[in-house]
Scaffold this motif. Structure first.
Motif, PDB file in Angstrom:
ATOM      1  N   LEU B  17       0.843  -1.201   0.000  1.00 52.85           N
ATOM      2  CA  LEU B  17       0.000   0.000   0.000  1.00 52.85           C
ATOM      3  C   LEU B  17       0.877   1.249   0.000  1.00 52.85           C
ATOM      4  N   PRO B  18       0.316   2.344  -0.468  1.00 53.06           N
ATOM      5  CA  PRO B  18       1.125   3.572  -0.471  1.00 53.06           C
ATOM      6  C   PRO B  18       1.380   4.101   0.941  1.00 53.06           C
ATOM      7  N   ALA B  80     -10.146  -1.472  -1.441  1.00 54.11           N
ATOM      8  CA  ALA B  80     -11.264  -0.545  -1.258  1.00 54.11           C
ATOM      9  C   ALA B  80     -11.121   0.260   0.030  1.00 54.11           C
ATOM     10  N   TYR B  81     -10.316  -0.229   0.943  1.00 53.35           N
ATOM     11  CA  TYR B  81     -10.180   0.452   2.236  1.00 53.35           C
ATOM     12  C   TYR B  81      -8.740   0.902   2.486  1.00 53.35           C
ATOM     13  N   ALA B  82      -8.008   1.086   1.431  1.00 50.86           N
ATOM     14  CA  ALA B  82      -6.599   1.439   1.620  1.00 50.86           C
ATOM     15  C   ALA B  82      -6.464   2.819   2.247  1.00 50.86           C
ATOM     16  N   ILE B  99       0.423   7.054  13.199  1.00 55.58           N
ATOM     17  CA  ILE B  99       0.714   7.981  12.084  1.00 55.58           C
ATOM     18  C   ILE B  99       0.867   7.158  10.810  1.00 55.58           C
ATOM     19  N   PRO B 100       0.329   7.643   9.675  1.00 54.22           N
ATOM     20  CA  PRO B 100       0.588   6.926   8.420  1.00 54.22           C
ATOM     21  C   PRO B 100       1.962   7.318   7.877  1.00 54.22           C
ATOM     22  N   MET B 101       2.687   6.342   7.393  1.00 48.78           N
ATOM     23  CA  MET B 101       4.001   6.594   6.820  1.00 48.78           C
ATOM     24  C   MET B 101       3.938   6.246   5.339  1.00 48.78           C
ATOM     25  N   HIS B 102       4.617   7.007   4.542  1.00 48.86           N
ATOM     26  CA  HIS B 102       4.589   6.744   3.105  1.00 48.86           C
ATOM     27  C   HIS B 102       5.558   5.618   2.783  1.00 48.86           C
ATOM     28  N   GLY B 103       5.123   4.696   1.958  1.00 47.04           N
ATOM     29  CA  GLY B 103       5.957   3.561   1.579  1.00 47.04           C
ATOM     30  C   GLY B 103       7.227   4.016   0.874  1.00 47.04           C
ATOM     31  N   ASP B 104       8.217   3.135   0.899  1.00 43.78           N
ATOM     32  CA  ASP B 104       9.507   3.518   0.345  1.00 43.78           C
ATOM     33  C   ASP B 104       9.656   3.113  -1.118  1.00 43.78           C
ATOM     34  N   THR B 460       2.004  13.741  -3.458  1.00 40.13           N
ATOM     35  CA  THR B 460       2.349  12.323  -3.338  1.00 40.13           C
ATOM     36  C   THR B 460       1.095  11.512  -3.018  1.00 40.13           C
ATOM     37  N   ASP B 461      -0.002  11.934  -3.626  1.00 37.98           N
ATOM     38  CA  ASP B 461      -1.261  11.200  -3.533  1.00 37.98           C
ATOM     39  C   ASP B 461      -1.754  11.055  -2.094  1.00 37.98           C
TER      40      ASP B 461
END
Lengths: 376, 544
Positions: B17-18, B80-82, B99-104, B460-461
């Motif tokens: 996931l992003p 659908a729930y990302a 906290i959400p972290m952005h994937g690498d 970054t979306d």
């Protein structure tokens, strides 16, 4: 910053008066060039007011090309002022063959042409000569107009004057504009030297014109052949004056409304609100941002001075009935007209246009807040 | 999932996931605020079973397993729930435990956003963090040959014109002979671009309007705001504040029944009418208001039934050629207000902008051209349109200006630039660069949403769910439970802050260039860029 001096006098004067005034202001120019504009001529030119006079600098080859071209058009030399210079010029002054001031007789087939057409042809001839000179570098043409002489050269103003022997009785004028140049523009091109001239209108400026590029683009796209050149950012001031008076039919009082329009609150309170708002909007591309002091001469023999909106350049006008001068600094005025009532000296501020008309009786001050006389 | 369990094509792990939720068990109080506030239900309460091996103390005793349970947060991996990365969970957490972290790496979710054959739609922006406008520097500094002006003390007149400006000769003639000249508005060069009532929540829209009214009436800054295609609330149409509003008409004509009927009752003329033919975020596609957001109020203002998606057609259906389209519509709109209101088209930046512009030069009424570049944002569009369609704004504006200058009409048809101004926060610098490339004014949308209301979108979306009405800040939602989060007065206050700060920054750019009394439109000698190709293309200085 350059130094400017202009004088209007009932009696013809030698250009040396103006050059000496420039010399006392020499701290403000670096001797990198001088430009002279003479109008309402005295001496031998007084008798031939209608004859167009060509002013420029020519090599021997250039002169031969000029003669061929002008004869083909049908122009006949009526009078010429030969400026023969010593072989070795003073330091800093380039060596030239001929400084030409030559009055012509109009070609016969131009007889009876309407004045506007005549003036357009004079302009066209000057532009053609300039283009011919640009090709080979053998001609530099400053003006081609009745009752107008222009001389420009690189070097210290007084040295140039002595070199060209400008203190001669044939060279006299009632209106003289002179600029001592502070070179800020890399290589010196004589087409970048003030004053500038187009169809009877001439101005000189000091300061830089920060709005130059959009103004140049606007003028260049007016479809008028004379709006070319622009080796100097100040040439646009002359063309805007020409545009305002010639194309829009406005008086010189409106010039300042074009280059430095009133701000909103003053504009709303002005009796010519609608006209001036229209001018401000339609001539938006001609608004300057200074810092500039502009001195100009019009075909009606009036002389004027305006300042930028913030009055960031010096300028003073003073004199006595019969003789008035516009100068960058008081010392220039003192040198030229010492016997004047100094309490009447006037330094035009951000709203003023100082005008001395052809009668040379007074300095007329127009404020931008005054009603505009729409005589045209 | 069991190791031997079935794997579906869209079985993703959190890593795919992003956005990955980082959750700290030690800090979490299990209050549940995060799961309650997640707009896409990406997280839920998780019950975790944990085994511990208890080694034996004596020789004869065997080691044993001890099983315990703990509660925590589980991130869903169903596409659908990302998680959208909005970080509302973080905002509401009392202990900063989540906290959400952005994937690498580039996520795998993007290959699965089309389940059911539905191509991905979203709101937001282009997801390209770069900005050419940021690379442009202002290099002509006044100093000694001409003094720099004082941004704080000298008088400034930062105004622009909106309207068909006649050539000076013709204007004088018109005034003498007709007593009428085309309407021209003197406005502030930074405008709020078209964001519809419907795309934005009522609180957001009202906040913007209040801020604009304050700027005009209390601070004397003639700031204008465009309605976008969604009509205009009836009370605003009948109020004196209408003069600060640019009414937009677009291919769906939403709300125009109401507007036309209100004309006899209008106390003031609107500032202008913008005819939208295209927008930068989704060029060649019409506006899109998805059904989630079409509630009773929106339906009433737009004159449509409730709960249906409102995709505007890509083009105005009654027109079939540019000559007709421009001439007829512009003239009809002029006639509606007795030739007192400027009317201009807005298009997406495109290689065909010049054709449109040339057409406008021959139309005596066209009073501007708004060009919206590829970086323009939107409330809803197909992902592919947003990311891949469109033309960069800088060269398009430059081409338009130089073309006008060539035909001598550079003062007659103002060009309004939009799309990506302030994309990375440098709004004044970007606006000044566009003005010096030839724009008469600039329009902003995303910037004001971020600055005035705290929109969370990024390149970054992040978030980008404006389309489904779940905006966690209440900016683009029509759900009162969400938009009541947004305080109208505070939005208005921030609008004022933004414009005042912009004004100062613009002066700080213009004063050193020696400009203050007129907007330096087309002052390209002041611009430089360290990219030779860009310099050549834009006809500005190449500087390194």
């Amino acid at each position: 910053m350059c130094r400017l001096f202009a004088i209007t006098s009932q009696d013809p004067l030698s250009p040396m008066v103006a050059l000496q005034a420039l010399d006392v202001m020499r701290e403000g120019h670096d001797g990198s060039g001088v430009g002279l504009f003479l109008r309402d001529l005295g001496g031998p030119f007084d008798e031939i007011k209608d004859a167009p006079i060509l002013s420029g600098i020519f090599s021997e080859a250039g002169l031969r090309r000029l003669d061929t071209y002008m004869m083909d058009l049908g122009f006949m030399t009526k009078y010429k002022l030969s400026i023969k210079v010593p072989k070795t010029p003073p330091a800093g002054v380039p060596r030239r063959d001929i400084y030409l001031v030559r009055a012509y007789e109009y070609p016969e087939d131009w007889d009876g042409l309407p004045q506007s057409e005549l003036y357009n042809r004079l302009l066209e001839t000057r532009l053609t000569l300039r283009a011919m000179g640009d090709e080979t570098g053998d001609m530099i043409v400053f003006s081609f107009w009745p009752d107008v002489i222009m001389i420009k050269e690189i070097g210290d103003p007084l040295s140039v004057a002595k070199h060209l022997m400008l203190d001669r009785k044939e060279l006299q004028a009632r209106i003289i504009m002179a600029q001592g140049r502070q070179n800020t523009n890399y290589a010196i091109n004589l087409y970048a030297c003030h004053p500038f001239f187009i169809q009877g209108y001439s101005t000189m400026t000091n300061g830089e014109n920060t709005a130059f590029i959009p103004i140049r683009e606007y003028l260049s796209s007016r479809g008028f052949p004379g709006y070319v050149g622009y080796q100097s950012d100040s040439e646009v001031f002359t063309h805007i004056l020409h545009f305002a008076v010639n194309r829009l039919g406005l008086g010189v009082e409106a010039y300042k409304h074009i280059i430095t329009p009133l701000q909103e609150a003053d504009l709303h309170a002005h009796p010519n609100h609608q006209l001036l708002t229209g001018l401000k909007q339609t001539c938006r591309k001609l608004i300057i941002d200074g810092p500039n002091c502009v001195i100009g001469s019009l075909p009606d023999h009036s002389l004027f001075m305006v300042q930028d909106r913030k009055k960031l350049r010096p300028g003073v006008v003073g004199g006595r009935p019969g003789r008035y001068a516009f100068s960058s600094e008081l010392c220039g005025l003192d040198a030229a007209i010492p016997e004047r009532d100094k309490s009447q000296d006037f330094q035009p501020m951000h709203l003023d246009t100082a005008i001395v008309n052809a009668d040379r009786q007074e300095v007329k001050i127009c404020s931008q807040k005054d009603p505009l006389h729409l005589s045209h | 999932m069991q190791p031997e369990g079935p794997i579906a094509p869209f079985s993703l792990s959190i890593k795919d996931l992003p956005w990955q939720i980082a959750w700290d068990k030690d800090k979490c109080t299990l209050c549940g605020r995060c799961t309650a506030s997640c707009p896409v239900n990406a997280i839920e309460l998780g019950v975790f079973r944990k085994r511990q091996v208890a080694p034996a103390v004596g020789i004869l005793e065997a080691p044993e397993n001890q099983y315990t349970l703990y509660y925590g947060i589980r991130q869903k991996t169903d596409p659908a729930y990302a998680c959208v990365g909005c970080a509302m969970c973080n905002m509401v957490c009392p202990n900063d435990a989540i906290i959400p972290m952005h994937g690498d790496e580039i996520d795998k979710l993007r290959m699965h956003g089309d389940r059911g054959g539905q191509a991905r739609r979203r709101g937001g922006r282009r997801n390209d963090p770069g900005s050419l406008l940021d690379q442009i520097k202002f290099i002509r500094i006044s100093m000694l040959t001409d003094p720099a002006l004082d941004a704080g003390r000298h008088e400034f007149e930062l105004r622009t014109l909106l309207g068909r400006v006649l050539p000076p000769e013709q204007n004088l003639k018109f005034m003498a002979e007709n007593g009428w000249t085309p309407p021209v508005r003197e406005i502030y060069p930074l405008m709020i671009g078209g964001m519809s009532f419907g795309a934005l929540s009522p609180n957001m829209w009202e906040g913007l309007q209040m801020g604009v009214a304050y700027l005009n009436e209390e601070l004397g800054m003639p700031v204008r705001m465009c309605t976008g295609e969604g009509g205009c609330p009836p009370r605003l149409l009948r109020s004196r504040f209408l003069k600060y509003v640019i009414l937009q008409i677009a291919s769906g004509y939403f709300g125009w029944d109401e507007i036309i009927h209100a004309i006899p009752e209008m106390k003031e003329d609107p500032c202008a009418v913008e005819i939208k033919y295209g927008q930068g975020a989704k060029p060649g596609d019409g506006g899109l208001l998805m059904w989630y957001k079409v509630n009773k109020l929106i339906a009433a203002i737009r004159g449509v039934p409730e709960g249906v998606s409102l995709p505007s057609p890509p083009t105005h259906q009654t027109k079939y050629s540019i000559e007709e389209s421009v001439a007829k519509m512009i003239q009809s709109m002029y006639m509606a207000w007795g030739f007192r209101v400027p009317v201009y088209p807005k298009i997406s930046a495109t290689t065909t902008s010049l054709a449109v512009l040339n057409n406008l030069t021959r139309n005596p009424y066209a009073s501007a051209l708004a060009v919206d570049g590829e970086d323009g944002g939107t409330g809803a569009a197909y992902n592919v349109s947003m990311n891949h369609m469109g033309h960069p704004i800088a060269s398009n504006i430059r081409d338009c200006y130089l073309n006008l200058a060539k035909v001598g009409m550079q003062n007659e048809i103002p060009i309004i630039a939009g799309g990506g101004i302030g994309k990375t926060g440098n709004m004044a610098a970007n606006a000044a660069a566009l003005i010096m490339l030839g724009a008469s004014a600039v329009q902003i949308g995303k910037y004001i949403m971020q600055a005035a209301a705290g929109c969370l979108g990024s390149e970054t979306d992040r978030c980008n769910i404006c389309n489904i009405g779940l905006c966690p800040k209440g900016i683009t939602s029509q759900d009162p439970r969400l938009y009541r989060r947004l305080d109208v007065d505070q939005v208005a206050e921030r609008v004022v802050d933004v414009f005042l700060a912009f004004d100062t920054e613009l002066r700080k750019i213009l004063a050193p260039l020696g400009r203050s009394t007129s907007l330096p439109i087309g002052m390209s000698d002041a611009l430089g860029i360290a990219d030779k190709n860009a310099a050549e293309r834009l006809q500005i200085n190449y500087v390194v």
